[in-house]
Structures are given as structure tokens and as C-alpha cells.
Design a protein around this motif. Structure first.
Motif, short mmCIF file in Angstrom:
data_model
loop_
_atom_site.label_atom_id
_atom_site.label_comp_id
_atom_site.label_asym_id
_atom_site.label_seq_id
_atom_site.Cartn_x
_atom_site.Cartn_y
_atom_site.Cartn_z
N SER A 183 24.29 -44.73 2.02
CA SER A 183 23.22 -43.44 1.44
C SER A 183 22.99 -43.09 2.71
O SER A 183 21.96 -43.28 3.71
CB SER A 183 22.74 -44.30 0.55
OG SER A 183 21.48 -43.11 0.08
N ALA A 184 22.52 -41.62 1.93
CA ALA A 184 21.85 -41.24 3.43
C ALA A 184 20.37 -42.17 3.53
O ALA A 184 19.32 -41.17 4.62
CB ALA A 184 21.34 -39.77 2.83
N ARG A 185 20.03 -42.41 2.72
CA ARG A 185 18.43 -43.01 2.50
C ARG A 185 18.30 -43.92 2.28
O ARG A 185 19.22 -44.36 1.20
CB ARG A 185 17.09 -42.19 2.85
CG ARG A 185 16.87 -42.00 0.49
CD ARG A 185 16.05 -41.55 0.31
NE ARG A 185 16.34 -40.54 -0.80
CZ ARG A 185 16.31 -41.64 -1.98
NH1 ARG A 185 16.04 -42.91 -1.39
NH2 ARG A 185 16.46 -41.27 -2.82
N PRO A 186 17.27 -44.82 2.48
CA PRO A 186 16.94 -46.75 1.97
C PRO A 186 16.50 -46.46 0.56
O PRO A 186 16.21 -45.32 0.35
CB PRO A 186 16.45 -47.21 2.45
CG PRO A 186 15.59 -46.45 3.35
CD PRO A 186 16.91 -45.64 4.36
N PRO A 187 16.98 -47.11 -0.38
CA PRO A 187 16.39 -46.97 -1.92
C PRO A 187 14.82 -46.87 -1.99
O PRO A 187 14.48 -48.10 -0.80
CB PRO A 187 16.96 -48.75 -2.53
CG PRO A 187 17.24 -49.35 -1.89
CD PRO A 187 17.59 -48.84 -0.70
N ASP A 188 13.66 -46.20 -2.15
CA ASP A 188 12.27 -46.44 -2.13
C ASP A 188 11.57 -47.59 -3.28
O ASP A 188 12.34 -47.49 -4.64
CB ASP A 188 12.14 -44.46 -2.87
CG ASP A 188 10.68 -45.08 -2.60
OD1 ASP A 188 9.90 -45.92 -2.34
OD2 ASP A 188 10.29 -43.13 -2.92
N LEU A 189 11.60 -48.08 -2.64
CA LEU A 189 11.45 -49.69 -3.19
C LEU A 189 10.31 -50.10 -3.02
O LEU A 189 9.74 -50.22 -1.28
CB LEU A 189 12.67 -51.07 -3.00
CG LEU A 189 12.71 -51.96 -3.71
CD1 LEU A 189 12.47 -51.99 -4.56
CD2 LEU A 189 13.63 -52.75 -3.07
N GLN A 190 8.83 -50.66 -3.43
CA GLN A 190 7.51 -51.51 -3.24
C GLN A 190 8.04 -52.76 -4.15
O GLN A 190 8.42 -53.04 -5.12
CB GLN A 190 6.70 -50.89 -3.94
CG GLN A 190 6.16 -49.12 -3.76
CD GLN A 190 6.97 -48.39 -4.07
OE1 GLN A 190 6.90 -48.45 -5.42
NE2 GLN A 190 7.78 -47.70 -3.71
N LEU A 191 7.47 -53.79 -2.77
CA LEU A 191 7.62 -54.85 -3.85
C LEU A 191 6.20 -55.63 -3.67
O LEU A 191 5.94 -55.69 -3.08
CB LEU A 191 8.25 -55.96 -2.21
CG LEU A 191 10.16 -55.48 -1.75
CD1 LEU A 191 10.19 -55.90 -1.09
CD2 LEU A 191 11.05 -55.13 -3.57
N GLY A 192 6.50 -57.22 -4.30
CA GLY A 192 5.26 -57.32 -4.91
C GLY A 192 5.13 -58.65 -5.10
O GLY A 192 6.69 -59.27 -5.27
N PHE A 193 4.80 -59.88 -4.14
CA PHE A 193 5.33 -61.33 -4.21
C PHE A 193 3.72 -62.25 -5.38
O PHE A 193 2.59 -62.12 -5.11
CB PHE A 193 5.88 -61.63 -3.23
CG PHE A 193 6.60 -61.49 -2.28
CD1 PHE A 193 7.81 -61.90 -2.39
CD2 PHE A 193 6.74 -60.27 -1.94
CE1 PHE A 193 8.80 -61.22 -1.90
CE2 PHE A 193 7.50 -59.45 -1.05
CZ PHE A 193 8.77 -59.41 -1.12
N TYR A 194 4.28 -63.18 -6.21
CA TYR A 194 3.71 -64.28 -6.67
C TYR A 194 4.46 -65.48 -6.39
O TYR A 194 5.32 -65.70 -6.81
CB TYR A 194 3.78 -64.11 -8.03
CG TYR A 194 2.48 -64.86 -8.79
CD1 TYR A 194 1.19 -64.10 -8.90
CD2 TYR A 194 2.70 -66.39 -9.71
CE1 TYR A 194 0.23 -65.45 -9.39
CE2 TYR A 194 1.89 -67.26 -9.89
CZ TYR A 194 0.57 -66.59 -9.45
OH TYR A 194 -0.71 -67.77 -10.06
N GLU A 195 3.86 -66.81 -5.29
CA GLU A 195 4.20 -67.87 -5.02
C GLU A 195 3.62 -68.82 -5.96
O GLU A 195 3.01 -68.86 -6.63
CB GLU A 195 3.69 -68.18 -3.21
CG GLU A 195 4.63 -69.50 -2.98
CD GLU A 195 4.34 -69.89 -1.81
OE1 GLU A 195 4.13 -71.59 -1.59
OE2 GLU A 195 4.77 -68.64 -1.33
N VAL A 196 5.04 -69.22 -6.48
CA VAL A 196 4.73 -70.40 -7.89
C VAL A 196 4.62 -71.62 -7.41
O VAL A 196 5.73 -72.74 -6.30
CB VAL A 196 5.31 -69.65 -9.40
CG1 VAL A 196 5.41 -71.68 -9.40
CG2 VAL A 196 5.41 -68.92 -9.68
N PRO A 197 3.63 -72.21 -7.27
CA PRO A 197 3.13 -74.02 -6.43
C PRO A 197 4.01 -75.06 -7.29
O PRO A 197 3.75 -74.20 -8.07
CB PRO A 197 1.99 -73.85 -5.65
CG PRO A 197 0.98 -73.41 -7.03
CD PRO A 197 2.18 -72.02 -7.50
#
Length: 137
Positions: free
Chosen positions: A103-117
């Protein structure tokens, strides 16, 4: 516990999302390794995200899962990784998508992470979702 994704176009049952979270915690306890819940979101109307989410569905391991909340939001469950490993996995998957679907540009993507111990108790969506989808400032 086996959890199935709904068929394409079927209504997304929020109970399935809760089941996936419970499964993540159970796998973490059973195997004594962390699992990670990843929130993936983009702005309304981001055209690349539905294709990215479909690509991810076909690229995940059997023990991993993705749940699409909306056209621009999804929750990804990655088993047997910590947060650093999950970041590497997501980065590799997004790069794979970009290679397969230039694509002409990468996807506009925000990420959030939650580690499950491995020692996780009862997890609730109301505790996890605000972490993986932080409110916009």
C-alpha cells in the motif's frame, strides 16, 4: 476449553470475548507462562484494518485468537509469550501483511498490551479493555 470464532459476517457475541479472556488466563496458569492481550485500533474509516484483521486470522497459531470488535478495532490473544515477545509477534505479522498487500502507506494502527501472568486470578474485560484501548487524550 475450545473457543470458536463466529462465521464471517455473523454477529459478534460479546460472551465470546469474555470466553477468550478466560481461556488466556487458563492457558497461562496451566502452562506457567504469560499470555498477552493486544488491543488493535485505528481511526474510523481506516480502510486497511479490516484486511489486516482478516490476514491476522489466517496467520495465527492454533492457540492464538483474534476477536474483531468493530471494523477498526480488534483484540488479539497471544499465548505463551510475554509483552516483549508479543510486540515482536505483532510487528512481524504487520510487516507480513504489508509485504503481501503493498500500500502507499502502512495501516494507521495503535496498539495496547496487557500481559496475563501465570498467577492470574479472575480477569474481567472491564479491567483489561481500558488498558489495551486507552482513552484518547
Amino acid at each position: 476449553m475450545e473457543v470458536r470464532q463466529p462465521e464471517e459476517g455473523a454477529a459478534r457475541d460479546p460472551r465470546l470475548l469474555r470466553d477468550l479472556l478466560e481461556r488466556s488466563c487458563a492457558l497461562s496458569r496451566q502452562h506457567q507462562v504469560p499470555t498477552v492481550v493486544v488491543g488493535m485500533a485505528g481511526p474510523e474509516g481506516e480502510l486497511l484494518l479490516p484486511d489486516l484483521f482478516r490476514f491476522l486470522e489466517g496467520s495465527l497459531r492454533v492457540e492464538d485468537a483474534i476477536f474483531r470488535l468493530t471494523r477498526e478495532r480488534a483484540v488479539l490473544f497471544l499465548a505463551d509469550v510475554d509483552e516483549a515477545g508479543a510486540r515482536r509477534v505483532v510487528d512481524r505479522l504487520v510487516r507480513g501483511f504489508e509485504e503481501h498487500f503493498p500500500s502507499a502507506r502502512p495501516p494507521d494502527l495503535q496498539l495496547g498490551f496487557y500481559e496475563v501472568p501465570p498467577s492470574c486470578g479472575e480477569l474481567r474485560l472491564k479491567d483489561v479493555l481500558p488498558v489495551v484501548f486507552p482513552a484518547a487524550d
